[in-house]
Design a protein around this motif. Structure first.
Motif, PDB file in Angstrom:
ATOM      1  N   ALA A  14      32.812  34.740  49.319  1.00  0.00           N
ATOM      2  CA  ALA A  14      32.144  34.238  48.110  1.00  0.00           C
ATOM      3  C   ALA A  14      33.127  34.213  46.956  1.00  0.00           C
ATOM      4  O   ALA A  14      33.870  35.154  46.733  1.00  0.00           O
ATOM      5  CB  ALA A  14      30.952  35.127  47.764  1.00  0.00           C
ATOM      6  N   ALA A  15      33.150  33.134  46.252  1.00  0.00           N
ATOM      7  CA  ALA A  15      34.038  32.993  45.106  1.00  0.00           C
ATOM      8  C   ALA A  15      33.294  33.373  43.840  1.00  0.00           C
ATOM      9  O   ALA A  15      32.083  33.205  43.740  1.00  0.00           O
ATOM     10  CB  ALA A  15      34.549  31.563  45.020  1.00  0.00           C
ATOM     11  N   ARG A  16      34.059  33.882  42.864  1.00  0.00           N
ATOM     12  CA  ARG A  16      33.474  34.266  41.587  1.00  0.00           C
ATOM     13  C   ARG A  16      34.116  33.456  40.471  1.00  0.00           C
ATOM     14  O   ARG A  16      35.330  33.246  40.458  1.00  0.00           O
ATOM     15  CB  ARG A  16      33.694  35.757  41.323  1.00  0.00           C
ATOM     16  CG  ARG A  16      32.902  36.663  42.243  1.00  0.00           C
ATOM     17  CD  ARG A  16      33.069  38.107  41.814  1.00  0.00           C
ATOM     18  NE  ARG A  16      32.263  38.997  42.644  1.00  0.00           N
ATOM     19  CZ  ARG A  16      32.213  40.309  42.488  1.00  0.00           C
ATOM     20  NH1 ARG A  16      32.910  40.886  41.524  1.00  0.00           N
ATOM     21  NH2 ARG A  16      31.466  41.056  43.280  1.00  0.00           N
ATOM     22  N   ALA A  17      33.308  33.022  39.536  1.00  0.00           N
ATOM     23  CA  ALA A  17      33.830  32.265  38.393  1.00  0.00           C
ATOM     24  C   ALA A  17      34.515  33.213  37.424  1.00  0.00           C
ATOM     25  O   ALA A  17      34.126  34.375  37.261  1.00  0.00           O
ATOM     26  CB  ALA A  17      32.683  31.538  37.708  1.00  0.00           C
ATOM     27  N   LEU A  18      35.554  32.714  36.772  1.00  0.00           N
ATOM     28  CA  LEU A  18      36.239  33.502  35.749  1.00  0.00           C
ATOM     29  C   LEU A  18      35.310  33.741  34.570  1.00  0.00           C
ATOM     30  O   LEU A  18      34.470  32.892  34.248  1.00  0.00           O
ATOM     31  CB  LEU A  18      37.490  32.767  35.280  1.00  0.00           C
ATOM     32  CG  LEU A  18      38.657  32.721  36.272  1.00  0.00           C
ATOM     33  CD1 LEU A  18      39.737  31.782  35.763  1.00  0.00           C
ATOM     34  CD2 LEU A  18      39.243  34.104  36.496  1.00  0.00           C
ATOM     35  N   LEU A 126      43.376  39.497  32.414  1.00  0.00           N
ATOM     36  CA  LEU A 126      43.363  40.675  33.276  1.00  0.00           C
ATOM     37  C   LEU A 126      43.141  40.278  34.729  1.00  0.00           C
ATOM     38  O   LEU A 126      43.774  40.815  35.647  1.00  0.00           O
ATOM     39  CB  LEU A 126      42.268  41.636  32.807  1.00  0.00           C
ATOM     40  CG  LEU A 126      42.276  43.056  33.362  1.00  0.00           C
ATOM     41  CD1 LEU A 126      43.590  43.734  33.050  1.00  0.00           C
ATOM     42  CD2 LEU A 126      41.123  43.855  32.793  1.00  0.00           C
ATOM     43  N   VAL A 127      42.252  39.326  34.942  1.00  0.00           N
ATOM     44  CA  VAL A 127      42.030  38.809  36.292  1.00  0.00           C
ATOM     45  C   VAL A 127      43.316  38.202  36.843  1.00  0.00           C
ATOM     46  O   VAL A 127      43.688  38.411  38.001  1.00  0.00           O
ATOM     47  CB  VAL A 127      40.894  37.754  36.288  1.00  0.00           C
ATOM     48  CG1 VAL A 127      40.836  37.026  37.627  1.00  0.00           C
ATOM     49  CG2 VAL A 127      39.556  38.418  35.996  1.00  0.00           C
ATOM     50  N   SER A 128      44.019  37.452  35.992  1.00  0.00           N
ATOM     51  CA  SER A 128      45.270  36.824  36.418  1.00  0.00           C
ATOM     52  C   SER A 128      46.313  37.864  36.793  1.00  0.00           C
ATOM     53  O   SER A 128      47.011  37.730  37.804  1.00  0.00           O
ATOM     54  CB  SER A 128      45.797  35.930  35.293  1.00  0.00           C
ATOM     55  OG  SER A 128      47.025  35.349  35.646  1.00  0.00           O
ATOM     56  N   VAL A 129      46.416  38.933  35.981  1.00  0.00           N
ATOM     57  CA  VAL A 129      47.360  40.012  36.298  1.00  0.00           C
ATOM     58  C   VAL A 129      47.003  40.658  37.635  1.00  0.00           C
ATOM     59  O   VAL A 129      47.861  40.894  38.487  1.00  0.00           O
ATOM     60  CB  VAL A 129      47.377  41.067  35.169  1.00  0.00           C
ATOM     61  CG1 VAL A 129      48.158  42.307  35.599  1.00  0.00           C
ATOM     62  CG2 VAL A 129      47.967  40.483  33.901  1.00  0.00           C
ATOM     63  N   GLY A 130      45.698  40.931  37.821  1.00  0.00           N
ATOM     64  CA  GLY A 130      45.263  41.553  39.074  1.00  0.00           C
ATOM     65  C   GLY A 130      45.514  40.667  40.279  1.00  0.00           C
ATOM     66  O   GLY A 130      45.953  41.143  41.338  1.00  0.00           O
ATOM     67  N   ARG A 131      45.272  39.375  40.118  1.00  0.00           N
ATOM     68  CA  ARG A 131      45.489  38.438  41.214  1.00  0.00           C
ATOM     69  C   ARG A 131      46.975  38.389  41.591  1.00  0.00           C
ATOM     70  O   ARG A 131      47.334  38.425  42.771  1.00  0.00           O
ATOM     71  CB  ARG A 131      44.991  37.052  40.797  1.00  0.00           C
ATOM     72  CG  ARG A 131      45.107  35.981  41.877  1.00  0.00           C
ATOM     73  CD  ARG A 131      44.303  34.756  41.490  1.00  0.00           C
ATOM     74  NE  ARG A 131      44.613  34.323  40.127  1.00  0.00           N
ATOM     75  CZ  ARG A 131      43.795  33.591  39.386  1.00  0.00           C
ATOM     76  NH1 ARG A 131      42.608  33.226  39.850  1.00  0.00           N
ATOM     77  NH2 ARG A 131      44.142  33.227  38.169  1.00  0.00           N
ATOM     78  N   ASN A 132      47.829  38.329  40.567  1.00  0.00           N
ATOM     79  CA  ASN A 132      49.273  38.306  40.830  1.00  0.00           C
ATOM     80  C   ASN A 132      49.743  39.606  41.460  1.00  0.00           C
ATOM     81  O   ASN A 132      50.622  39.615  42.326  1.00  0.00           O
ATOM     82  CB  ASN A 132      50.045  38.050  39.543  1.00  0.00           C
ATOM     83  CG  ASN A 132      49.824  36.652  39.012  1.00  0.00           C
ATOM     84  OD1 ASN A 132      49.483  35.739  39.774  1.00  0.00           O
ATOM     85  ND2 ASN A 132      50.015  36.460  37.712  1.00  0.00           N
ATOM     86  N   LEU A 133      49.152  40.727  41.019  1.00  0.00           N
ATOM     87  CA  LEU A 133      49.515  42.024  41.573  1.00  0.00           C
ATOM     88  C   LEU A 133      49.148  42.102  43.052  1.00  0.00           C
ATOM     89  O   LEU A 133      49.942  42.559  43.888  1.00  0.00           O
ATOM     90  CB  LEU A 133      48.815  43.138  40.787  1.00  0.00           C
ATOM     91  CG  LEU A 133      49.077  44.573  41.256  1.00  0.00           C
ATOM     92  CD1 LEU A 133      50.561  44.900  41.192  1.00  0.00           C
ATOM     93  CD2 LEU A 133      48.278  45.557  40.414  1.00  0.00           C
ATOM     94  N   VAL A 134      47.938  41.648  43.394  1.00  0.00           N
ATOM     95  CA  VAL A 134      47.498  41.664  44.783  1.00  0.00           C
ATOM     96  C   VAL A 134      48.391  40.769  45.637  1.00  0.00           C
ATOM     97  O   VAL A 134      48.838  41.139  46.728  1.00  0.00           O
ATOM     98  CB  VAL A 134      46.025  41.216  44.885  1.00  0.00           C
ATOM     99  CG1 VAL A 134      45.635  40.975  46.344  1.00  0.00           C
ATOM    100  CG2 VAL A 134      45.115  42.265  44.264  1.00  0.00           C
ATOM    101  N   LEU A 157      50.086  44.308  31.889  1.00  0.00           N
ATOM    102  CA  LEU A 157      48.875  44.939  31.354  1.00  0.00           C
ATOM    103  C   LEU A 157      49.043  45.287  29.884  1.00  0.00           C
ATOM    104  O   LEU A 157      48.103  45.156  29.094  1.00  0.00           O
ATOM    105  CB  LEU A 157      48.543  46.202  32.162  1.00  0.00           C
ATOM    106  CG  LEU A 157      47.916  45.973  33.536  1.00  0.00           C
ATOM    107  CD1 LEU A 157      47.836  47.287  34.304  1.00  0.00           C
ATOM    108  CD2 LEU A 157      46.529  45.360  33.403  1.00  0.00           C
ATOM    109  N   TYR A 158      50.242  45.719  29.507  1.00  0.00           N
ATOM    110  CA  TYR A 158      50.488  46.031  28.098  1.00  0.00           C
ATOM    111  C   TYR A 158      50.326  44.780  27.244  1.00  0.00           C
ATOM    112  O   TYR A 158      49.738  44.815  26.159  1.00  0.00           O
ATOM    113  CB  TYR A 158      51.893  46.613  27.916  1.00  0.00           C
ATOM    114  CG  TYR A 158      52.255  46.765  26.461  1.00  0.00           C
ATOM    115  CD1 TYR A 158      51.751  47.828  25.715  1.00  0.00           C
ATOM    116  CD2 TYR A 158      53.065  45.830  25.824  1.00  0.00           C
ATOM    117  CE1 TYR A 158      52.053  47.949  24.374  1.00  0.00           C
ATOM    118  CE2 TYR A 158      53.372  45.944  24.487  1.00  0.00           C
ATOM    119  CZ  TYR A 158      52.860  47.015  23.768  1.00  0.00           C
ATOM    120  OH  TYR A 158      53.154  47.131  22.432  1.00  0.00           O
ATOM    121  N   LYS A 159      50.840  43.666  27.745  1.00  0.00           N
ATOM    122  CA  LYS A 159      50.719  42.417  26.987  1.00  0.00           C
ATOM    123  C   LYS A 159      49.261  42.005  26.833  1.00  0.00           C
ATOM    124  O   LYS A 159      48.853  41.494  25.793  1.00  0.00           O
ATOM    125  CB  LYS A 159      51.520  41.311  27.680  1.00  0.00           C
ATOM    126  CG  LYS A 159      53.026  41.492  27.567  1.00  0.00           C
ATOM    127  CD  LYS A 159      53.756  40.361  28.254  1.00  0.00           C
ATOM    128  CE  LYS A 159      55.267  40.525  28.105  1.00  0.00           C
ATOM    129  NZ  LYS A 159      55.998  39.436  28.788  1.00  0.00           N
TER     130      LYS A 159
END
Length: 503
Positions: A14-18, A126-134, A157-159
């Motif tokens: 299932a996909a989630r909207a931003l 934050l979602v973008s950072v998490g996605r890139n981290l994963v 995350l600091y940014k």
């Protein structure tokens, strides 16, 4: 409306909207178009990039541009700029601009709408950072460097926490010039003619214009020259000026030339550093303090000094063996919690690199100096890093340090915006002291001692800060008072400088 981006967990179908609220964006834009003064009353630094809907992004950007020209912005004045906008045509064309102002509900709570738009933009980042981290953590095809990935994630995350990662790729010349004008105004109003952070030393401030944001300053010298003493003096002076400006004079913190200060002491413990600062401020020998050979009056002075320093925004981190990545993480945390405006590191050679260059000390020092410059730019604060000098100084007749004496790496000089050398001729002159004359001394011996004593009177209690490199100004020398018994630097009286303030 444009389709929203999607994010999918590896274990979910299932996909989630931003996170976004397009209705809130429309209501806020309507409020601005009805009353342009809404933007002036915002507490949030809302930028076009914070809008999720691309059309809203462009509308807000145009509104800001027109307001900057002192124009009145309404759906009618906006219409010519969007007649060819294909995306707006899908929403109804110019009629959509009029619909934004139809009900005027946005005027009921424009600040709250702006804050929600801003917060949702940060959540998307934050979602973008998490996605890139994963993605990077799952990719083991080339190399596995978890500590580097952790450092990069922490930076991102600091940014996000600072609200800086959205639209931070480039700034217009207008924005840059406004910052420059603000700095010039601060220099004009400071009284000491400094646009950066104060060192608390008038002659040094006059030469460099203060410690400037994003600058890496290398403070180097041979042992016993007073590197740590000068660094602690500057850290104390900067923190004390901030406290005085904000608490006593009720000044806007942004207009103070002082700043909360972080001191990373890799050589001394926090209590040793605190003892030294107490000794400096109470003007009692730190050696006497360690032995406990002080009078009641001395103890009262120490107690008074400690009460005065209790509220000082000076934060000491004495964690040994820090890596450059760990130091940057701790500095970011202090920036978030205490809004530090100056970082001091004692000293550069005690920091460690990432581990990949440990077989080559020159490469490791290069990595550390680049990391410190990056930290200064990332947090937009001046960073003072103490550094050792090579023993080549001792083998020369002229003991004044040179840039070539910076130890282990030429990248230190390259990365630094300023390089200072601390030099005390008194230290070397005392080593040449001849025997004091006696009744049986020859005329030559007496003359030799008299010559030594005459020079001693010229150099005693004086130190020279050699500005060997300065990107923003000229190089030269600055003379300071140095009270060796208290390890305290100060300003020389005008008639005590001996030679020109700047050579």
């Amino acid at each position: 409306m444009a389709e929203t981006d999607l994010i999918t967990r590896p274990d979910e179908t299932a996909a989630r909207a931003l996170p976004a609220n397009v209705e809130a964006e429309a209501a806020f834009l309507g409020a601005v178009l009805i009353d342009n003064r809404v933007i002036e009353e915002l507490h949030t630094q809302l930028r076009p990039e914070h809008f999720f809907e691309p059309v809203h992004n462009r509308i807000y950007a145009r509104i800001l541009q027109l307001l900057d020209r002192k124009a009145v912005v309404t759906p009618v004045t906006l219409k010519p700029y969007f007649e060819a906008d294909e995306a707006l045509k899908e929403l109804g064309g110019a009629a959509y601009l009029a619909r934004l102002t139809a009900d005027g509900q946005g005027l009921l709570a424009p600040r709250e709408l702006a804050e929600q738009i801003y917060d949702l933009a940060l959540l998307r980042e934050l979602v973008s950072v998490g996605r890139n981290l994963v993605t990077s953590a799952l990719d083991t095809s080339e190399r596995v460097e978890p500590m580097e990935q952790i450092s990069e994630a922490e930076t991102a995350l600091y940014k996000v926490a600072e609200g800086a990662s959205v639209g931070s790729e480039a700034v217009s010349f207008r924005q840059s010039s406004l910052v420059a004008i603000t700095q010039i105004e601060k220099a004009l109003n400071s009284g000491g003619h400094i646009s950066g952070r104060t060192t608390g030393l008038d002659d040094l401030n006059a030469k460099i214009g203060g410690l400037h944001d994003s600058d890496l300053i290398i403070l180097a010298g041979r042992p016993a020259m007073g590197k740590t003493s000068l660094a602690t003096n500057i850290a104390f002076n900067c923190a004390e000026r901030y406290l005085e400006d904000v608490e006593v004079h009720k000044m806007d913190p942004a207009k103070s030339v002082g700043a909360p200060t972080a001191f990373f002491s890799l050589e001394m413990s926090a209590d040793q550093l605190a003892t030294r600062i107490l000794a400096e401020q109470a003007e009692i020998s730190s050696e006497r303090l360690r032995r406990g050979s002080i009078s009641r009056e001395d103890f009262q002075r120490i107690s008074f000094a400690s009460q005065r320093l209790a509220e000082l925004p000076l934060y000491i981190d004495d964690t040994p063996g820090l890596t450059i990545a760990a130091l940057r993480t701790r500095a970011r945390r202090l920036k978030r919690r205490h809004n530090i405006g100056l970082i001091v590191i004692d000293y550069l050679q005690l920091l460690q690199g990432s581990g990949r260059a440990n077989d080559n000390r020159v490469n490791e020092i290069s990595e550390i100096s680049r990391g410190l410059k990056t930290l200064a730019k990332e947090l937009s604060v001046p960073v003072i890093a103490l550094s050792q000098l090579s023993r080549a100084v001792e083998s020369r007749e002229d003991k004044r340090p040179q840039l070539s004496d910076l130890r282990e790496s030429g990248s230190i000089e390259q990365d630094a915006d300023m390089v200072w050398f601390i030099f005390r001729e008194e230290y070397y002159h005392n080593a040449l002291k001849p025997d004091e004359p006696t009744e049986t001394s020859t005329g030559d011996a007496i003359a030799k001692y008299d010559t030594w004593m005459q020079r001693h009177l010229e150099v005693v209690n004086k130190a020279t800060v050699i500005i060997a490199k300065q990107r923003h100004g000229s190089t030269g020398n600055v003379q300071l008072l140095f009270q060796s018994e208290f390890t305290k630097f100060g300003n020389l009286a005008p008639d005590s400088r001996g030679y020109a303030q700047f050579d």
